[in-house]
Design a protein around this motif. Sequence first.
Motif, short mmCIF file in Angstrom:
data_model
loop_
_atom_site.label_atom_id
_atom_site.label_comp_id
_atom_site.label_asym_id
_atom_site.label_seq_id
_atom_site.Cartn_x
_atom_site.Cartn_y
_atom_site.Cartn_z
N PHE A 93 -42.96 96.75 39.24
CA PHE A 93 -44.23 97.48 39.21
C PHE A 93 -44.24 98.69 40.16
O PHE A 93 -45.30 99.23 40.45
CB PHE A 93 -45.39 96.54 39.53
CG PHE A 93 -45.51 95.40 38.56
CD1 PHE A 93 -45.79 95.64 37.22
CD2 PHE A 93 -45.33 94.09 38.97
CE1 PHE A 93 -45.90 94.60 36.31
CE2 PHE A 93 -45.44 93.04 38.07
CZ PHE A 93 -45.72 93.30 36.73
N GLN A 94 -43.07 99.13 40.62
CA GLN A 94 -43.02 100.30 41.49
C GLN A 94 -43.68 101.53 40.85
O GLN A 94 -44.42 102.25 41.52
CB GLN A 94 -41.58 100.62 41.88
CG GLN A 94 -41.44 101.79 42.84
CD GLN A 94 -42.15 101.54 44.16
OE1 GLN A 94 -41.94 100.51 44.80
NE2 GLN A 94 -43.00 102.47 44.58
N GLY A 147 -44.41 98.65 52.82
CA GLY A 147 -43.68 97.73 51.95
C GLY A 147 -44.54 96.51 51.66
O GLY A 147 -45.14 95.94 52.56
N LEU A 148 -44.58 96.11 50.39
CA LEU A 148 -45.50 95.05 49.95
C LEU A 148 -44.75 93.86 49.36
O LEU A 148 -44.15 93.96 48.29
CB LEU A 148 -46.47 95.61 48.91
CG LEU A 148 -47.39 96.75 49.36
CD1 LEU A 148 -48.04 97.41 48.16
CD2 LEU A 148 -48.44 96.22 50.33
N GLU A 149 -44.80 92.74 50.06
CA GLU A 149 -44.31 91.49 49.47
C GLU A 149 -45.14 91.13 48.25
O GLU A 149 -44.67 90.48 47.31
CB GLU A 149 -44.38 90.35 50.49
CG GLU A 149 -43.92 89.02 49.93
CD GLU A 149 -44.25 87.82 50.80
OE1 GLU A 149 -43.82 86.71 50.44
OE2 GLU A 149 -44.92 87.99 51.84
N ILE A 151 -44.25 100.64 48.63
CA ILE A 151 -42.95 100.20 48.12
C ILE A 151 -43.04 98.72 47.73
O ILE A 151 -43.37 97.87 48.56
CB ILE A 151 -41.85 100.38 49.19
CG1 ILE A 151 -41.86 101.81 49.75
CG2 ILE A 151 -40.49 100.01 48.61
CD1 ILE A 151 -41.62 102.89 48.73
N ALA A 152 -42.76 98.43 46.46
CA ALA A 152 -42.75 97.05 45.99
C ALA A 152 -41.50 96.35 46.53
O ALA A 152 -40.38 96.80 46.29
CB ALA A 152 -42.76 97.03 44.46
N LEU A 153 -41.69 95.26 47.25
CA LEU A 153 -40.57 94.58 47.91
C LEU A 153 -40.09 93.34 47.20
O LEU A 153 -38.94 92.91 47.39
CB LEU A 153 -40.97 94.18 49.34
CG LEU A 153 -41.32 95.28 50.34
CD1 LEU A 153 -41.61 94.65 51.70
CD2 LEU A 153 -40.21 96.31 50.46
N ALA A 202 -36.60 97.70 51.74
CA ALA A 202 -37.06 98.45 52.91
C ALA A 202 -35.97 99.39 53.41
O ALA A 202 -36.22 100.57 53.70
CB ALA A 202 -37.47 97.49 54.02
N PHE A 203 -34.74 98.88 53.49
CA PHE A 203 -33.65 99.71 53.98
C PHE A 203 -33.37 100.88 53.04
O PHE A 203 -33.05 101.99 53.50
CB PHE A 203 -32.38 98.89 54.18
CG PHE A 203 -31.23 99.71 54.65
CD1 PHE A 203 -31.24 100.27 55.93
CD2 PHE A 203 -30.15 99.98 53.83
CE1 PHE A 203 -30.18 101.06 56.38
CE2 PHE A 203 -29.10 100.76 54.25
CZ PHE A 203 -29.11 101.30 55.54
N ALA A 204 -33.49 100.67 51.75
CA ALA A 204 -33.27 101.76 50.79
C ALA A 204 -34.23 102.91 51.07
O ALA A 204 -33.84 104.09 51.01
CB ALA A 204 -33.44 101.24 49.36
#
Length: 409
Positions: free
Chosen positions: A151-152, A143-145, A200-202, A298-300
Motif C-alpha cells: 500500500f505504499q 515508517g509505519l508498522e 513509508i509502509a514497513l 527503513a534502511f532503504a
Amino acid sequence: MKRIQLFYSFLAALGPIYDSAEGLSPSSFLNRRTLIQAIGGGVSSAILSGEPIKPVFADEGQPADDSAVFQVYKVIPDSSEALSPSLQALDASTFLQRISPNQGGALWLGEHHNSLRDHKMQAKLLRDLFVERAKAGTNVAVGLEQVQMQFQPVLDEFIAGKLTADELKLMVQWDKRWVWPFEGYQEIFLTAQELGIPLIALNVNSEDLALVDQGGLPALPRQTLLNYVSDPAGFAQFASSAQFRTYVDYVIRPSYDLHLALGLLKNTMSGEKLDQQMSFRNFYSGRILWDETMANRAFAWTDANPGGLLIGLVGADHVKFSNGIPGRYARMATSSSNAASISVMLNPTLIDSKPAGSVGMFSGSTASSPDMITLQLRYLKDGVNDETLVGLPSSTGGVLPLADYLVFG
C-alpha cells in the motif's frame, strides 16, 4: 549465489533447533489479532470467556494533557561484575537533540498499539522533530508498522493531498489488516500530510506472512523473500550470536508459549486455518521476517536520503532489548553514514520488560518508579555452556539494554 545458498542453509537448520516447543493444548480458537488486542488492553475477562472483543484504547477515558511535559530517562547499561544498570533523567530539549542525530538514521518509537497516550506523544514528537530537522535542512520520514508494503502508493497519494484520511483508511484496508482503532493514529497521519512528511509502509504483506505461518521462510518464493530480506547473509549471521539466542529465549519463545496456551496458533495472523498448530519454527520465522522487513524498509529510505531521519512507529515488542528492529537496522547501516539507530520505549510498564505471560495484566505506566522495570538482559560469551560457569562474571558476554530511552507522558 553464495549469499542465497548461505541463507537457505540457515533456513534448513532452523527445523531441528526450533521445532521442539511444548505447551498447553488449546481448547478453542480465538482470532490472534483480537486476542492480542485484548492482551494489550488488559481485557482479561474477555479472553477467559471467549466473548467478542471490541478494539479499545487501553487508556480510553483518561484525560490527555497535550501540554504535559515528558519525563525522559536515558538507560545506562552496566556489563561490569556489578550488573547494575541505571537511569539518567533528561530534560525535553536535551532529549530532542539526542534523538535527532546530525548523521541521520532511524529513531524507533516503541508504542502500545491500543494506547491513545502513546499516539499523542508520537504526533507531538513528529512535529517537534520536523522543526528540529528543518534547522539543519535534512529530511524526515515516518515508517509505519501499521501499513503493509503493497500500500505504499496509497501513502504517497495521501501525502500528495489526493486522499482524505477516511479514504486512506479504506484503501490500506486498515480494519482488515491492522484492526487497532484508526482514530488513535489519525493525528499522526494528518500531521504528516500537513507538513509534507513522507510515509513509508514497513510491514510484510499479510498474504506472504500467512505462507510463513504455514511453512516457515522456505514457503516463500525466493524472489518474494528477497523483496523483504535484501541481505540474506547478514540476516543469517544476526541470528547466530549468543546475544540473539538470549533475546529469543526471553522475548520470542515466551510469546509463542503464551499464544499456544491461549489457543491462538491454529490460524495464521490473517485468519487462515492451519492443518495443525503452528510450530515454534514457523512462529519464530514470521517474527524475524517481520523485524527484518521493517528494518530493511527503513534502511532503504535512509540510504536514499543521506542525513535524513526515519521515525519508526512500531510496537514496543519490536524495539525492546535491541535485537528486534533496532539491531537489525544498525547491522545494515554499519557501512553507511546513517549509522544511528535509536530506540525509545513510550510509557513502558513492568509487563513490557518481562517475558510474555510472566506478569499479571495491569494498566497504567510506571513513571513514578521506572527503576522497577528490567533495564537490561545479560547474555553469555559464546561457548559458555557449563552450568557451573554461567554465574561467573567472567562468563558475561555483554548486556542488552531495554532501550536507549524511556519516555513517560
